[in-house]
Design an enzyme around this catalytic site. Structure first.
Site, PDB file in Angstrom:
ATOM      1  N   GLY A  44       6.402  -2.140   5.752  1.00 35.51           N
ATOM      2  CA  GLY A  44       5.198  -2.701   6.352  1.00 35.51           C
ATOM      3  C   GLY A  44       5.430  -3.346   7.703  1.00 35.51           C
ATOM      4  CD  GLU A  52      -6.959 -12.864  22.785  1.00 37.17           C
ATOM      5  OE1 GLU A  52      -6.976 -12.818  21.543  1.00 37.17           O
ATOM      6  OE2 GLU A  52      -6.039 -12.390  23.488  1.00 37.17           O
ATOM      7  CB  THR A  60      13.591   8.606   8.882  1.00 35.03           C
ATOM      8  OG1 THR A  60      14.728   8.888   8.061  1.00 35.03           O
ATOM      9  CG2 THR A  60      12.584   7.760   8.100  1.00 35.03           C
ATOM     10  CB  CYS A 100      -8.413  -4.896   4.384  1.00 43.63           C
ATOM     11  SG  CYS A 100      -7.339  -3.823   5.348  1.00 43.63           S
ATOM     12  N   GLY A 141      -0.995 -10.894  16.258  1.00 46.25           N
ATOM     13  CA  GLY A 141      -0.537  -9.520  16.119  1.00 46.25           C
ATOM     14  C   GLY A 141       0.567  -9.376  15.097  1.00 46.25           C
ATOM     15  CB  ALA A 180      -0.940  -0.025   1.195  1.00 44.93           C
ATOM     16  CG  ASP A 224       0.972  -1.498   8.229  1.00 44.78           C
ATOM     17  OD1 ASP A 224       0.282  -0.451   8.259  1.00 44.78           O
ATOM     18  OD2 ASP A 224       0.510  -2.602   7.906  1.00 44.78           O
TER      19      ASP A 224
END
Lengths: 459, 459
Positions: B120, B187, B282, B50, B253, B18, B292
């Site tokens: 990412g 979980e 940066t 997604c 995660g 992306a 990401d």
């Protein structure tokens, strides 16, 4: 300067639908000690006018579902003296007194410490020959809705003509088609739903035609005529033709019910609606007004405007009720945000259109984009059209319009929020909006429109 | 201080999903003269991560629908030198040079005038015994998605265990159930979807149970074991039990892919993601980062945060691409707005939760209301739950969460807009939102929640 309500004083409210009952209820919550009297000229209070098309289509079958709370609820639970079928006929601001006609036809007077006028609006009946022929309806009150539904239930209604292609006209076209009635819509103007810009209303028009509605735009109605050998309507004469019909609905707009206020010497706005300040106080300090009978400040122009909507009526009612008994709440203004469902399309708008922005003295720019309601490749994605209107020099957002099969109505509220915050299209384009394939493309249609608008900002 | 790109200079972009392809495309639009090289370590560019759960469920059957544009498109239409299966292995900021491993296994170096890091994030693989047993999957890349889908298509998958009840885990529970696989979700934490407050995530949990998902909360996975007599996974050991399964998905995660940046001496944030300024630059002035792998300023706290989302990646990519070639665009910040569909429920959130607000040093108040998605009496109306988090002293809105069968995902964007405008709950309650019975109650659920919140404001 808000009214100060003496202990055990009396608040009188004229009108018992949205604004009136909101005002009375709010006043009661603030002040358990005072007397609160509501005069409602009709037989019902607190019903949802916007529900009427669905009541008539029978999507909402029961009258009880249209009435939120009945008069007995307010009497019993809120100690509000609701007087149905009672019409105020005069206000005397000097004596602080209202004259009214009681259900039995007699007249009376009642003094007040504070008065809230919430008389709403009335359906406009244009002076067309035959408009009073039986079977020619208007739709404003629950009573109107019941009469129209009764006519439909009694059978024999195969064809209907709707005069006026505004919200109510088009929602009713949908409702009648739902009941398998053949619908013809006659509109004087060259476009349907003329509160939208023509490029957006053209999408609604296509939907009407796709759904089999017969549409005659740019056409004036010259008369209503009884059916052969009967006394109820049989023909609508329009554009040189006699159109056979079993029923006619005139939805030619509404007018603020401000006659009482005008006759009492209250200041009206250019719109003919009652002028109020941000506390809903009229030109008389003990008289407040709320809802469709009064104006509201527009969040974009900052000027008073008359955009009658149920949401505004409820909010203004609450504020008028609070301020009538000593409070000092302020109304946040209107953006004119509204949504409607016409057959399978959602349409929604907020703020100014290109057209109304021009009328208001702006020199607006606009962009219109077509995106999708879901990720393009997600099943069920459908086109979603977004128009944004803005000032090209500053980028300030002036309004938005959305049309599509889904996702238009709730998305308009983001644009409304941006209008309240006086955002530019740059700021709108920067909003972190959600993305998930079942609900939007990765660039939300509103963000995409704002990004396009950015390119047209000259300043 | 943004980079100035010399005529005919070279922009190198690391990562082609992306953020990377947004950066490269934006740079090309700004500068037709320069050379643009993208290194993508995988075999695909510009796919929608997604979309993967829907690709796997087969709601979106074709791989071509997951890939927005392929590498050839970028080469042909945008003159971007996309190099697939090519992984950057080192950055030398002093020499302005990237070392990479080519598809044939050889290494090379390439100089740059400006570099955009868009590497990412990677799926976190917890150090659980047996996690590398065949049939234990993670899901991050299109390649991962294809492998998982192939396993499902090959047949014989009746039971699956998903480790981790975040978005991906729950969207995948839905996707697998859609394929008639029996799903167990394990979980470690006491709640599912723990980016929501527990009162809201409890609604999602009920939906999972109603849909037949077996849920084990507060349970650690101790190991994955092969099936008897086979080499692929047959058991997940968790909470003292051996759970039979044909497939396991670890969605525990993701982590920012910032190793390269760290090794090159770039400053990272506390989150481990690359620190950038509002121009995506940066700590090295010729190196930008987007997506990401980097942080973003939070619109509520004003502090850098790491909330990896596709929407942010696309926006930051555009800005990094523009600024890498001499522009001076600024990123508007994130509210962390996101939405998801879990079986028949929509969940959406923006800004801070009660929990994260507390972690961020606020002493927040909150209200949770239940309203309806349409007018209560309109067919199809369903409960809509709204939670607002705010500062009780000032009324300032800090965040919102919505859960319901419809109308949650798009409504969150109004709250996000209010967060960007730094509104109070008073201001939010005053927004003129739309009303039509098919789409909302007369008091929109967001407005109703804001009105309730007003009562708790102490200042």
């Amino acid at each position: 300067m808000p009214a100060v309500m003496r202990d055990g004083g009396r608040l009188v409210v004229l009108g018992g639908v949205a604004a009136g009952m909101s005002a009375a209820s709010r006043a009661r919550r603030m002040r358990p000690d005072i007397e609160i009297v509501v005069f409602e000229k009709g037989p019902d209070v607190s019903y949802g006018s916007c529900l009427l098309p669905y009541f008539i289509s029978d999507l909402i079958p029961s009258r009880d579902d249209v009435v939120r709370y009945d008069a007995d609820f307010f009497r019993r639970e809120r100690q509000i003296d609701v007087r149905l079928n009672t019409e105020a006929t005069a206000i005397d601001p000097r004596r602080r007194q209202v004259t009214y006609r009681a259900p039995d036809g007699g007249t009376g007077t009642l003094g007040y410490d504070a008065l809230v006028i919430a008389t709403g609006a009335t359906a406009y009946k244009p002076p067309i020959p035959g408009i009073d022929v039986p079977g020619v309806f208007t739709l404003r009150t629950l009573n109107d809705g019941e009469r129209l539904k009764d006519a439909l239930m009694s059978g024999g209604i195969e064809d209907a003509v709707i005069v006026g292609a505004g919200y109510i006209g088009l929602e009713m076209a949908d409702a009648l088609a739902h009941r398998e009635v053949n619908v013809t819509v006659i509109e004087m103007l060259p476009t349907v739903l003329s509160t939208y810009d023509p490029d957006m209303s053209a999408l609604i028009e296509r939907e009407l035609l796709d759904q089999g509605v017969v549409l005659r735009k740019g056409t004036k109605v010259n008369g209503f005529e009884p059916a052969d050998g009967r006394d109820s309507v049989g023909y609508v004469v329009a554009g040189g033709q006699r159109i056979r019909t079993d029923l006619a609905l005139v939805s030619a707009g509404i007018r603020p019910a401000s006659t009482l206020a005008r006759e009492a010497g209250l200041e009206l706005g250019l719109s003919g609606a009652i002028r109020v300040d941000a506390r809903q106080i009229t030109s008389e300090s003990t008289i407040l007004a709320a809802g469709d009978c009064c104006e509201a400040p527009h969040v974009v122009t900052g000027r008073p405007c008359w955009i009658p909507l149920g949401t505004t009526a409820n909010k203004q009612g609450k504020i008028a009720g609070e301020n009538a008994v000593g409070g000092s709440a302020r109304f946040g203004g209107v953006a004119g945000t509204n949504a409607t469902k016409i057959f399978d399309l959602e349409a929604a708008q907020t703020g100014l259109t290109q057209h109304t922005a021009e009328l208001d003295g702006y020199r607006p720019a606009s962009v219109t984009i077509t995106s999708t309601s879901r990720a393009r490749v997600y099943p069920g994605a459908s086109p979603l059209h977004v128009k944004l209107v803005f000032q090209p020099e500053t980028g300030r957002l002036l309004g938005g319009q959305l049309v599509g099969r889904e996702g238009a109505a709730t998305r308009i509220d983001s644009i409304a929020t941006a209008l309240h915050a006086k955002m530019t299209v740059h700021e709108l384009a920067d909003i972190d909006m959600s993305y998930a394939p079942p609900f939007s493309p990765v660039w939300d249609p509103v963000i995409m429109a704002a990004s396009q608008a950015q390119k047209k900002v000259t300043g």
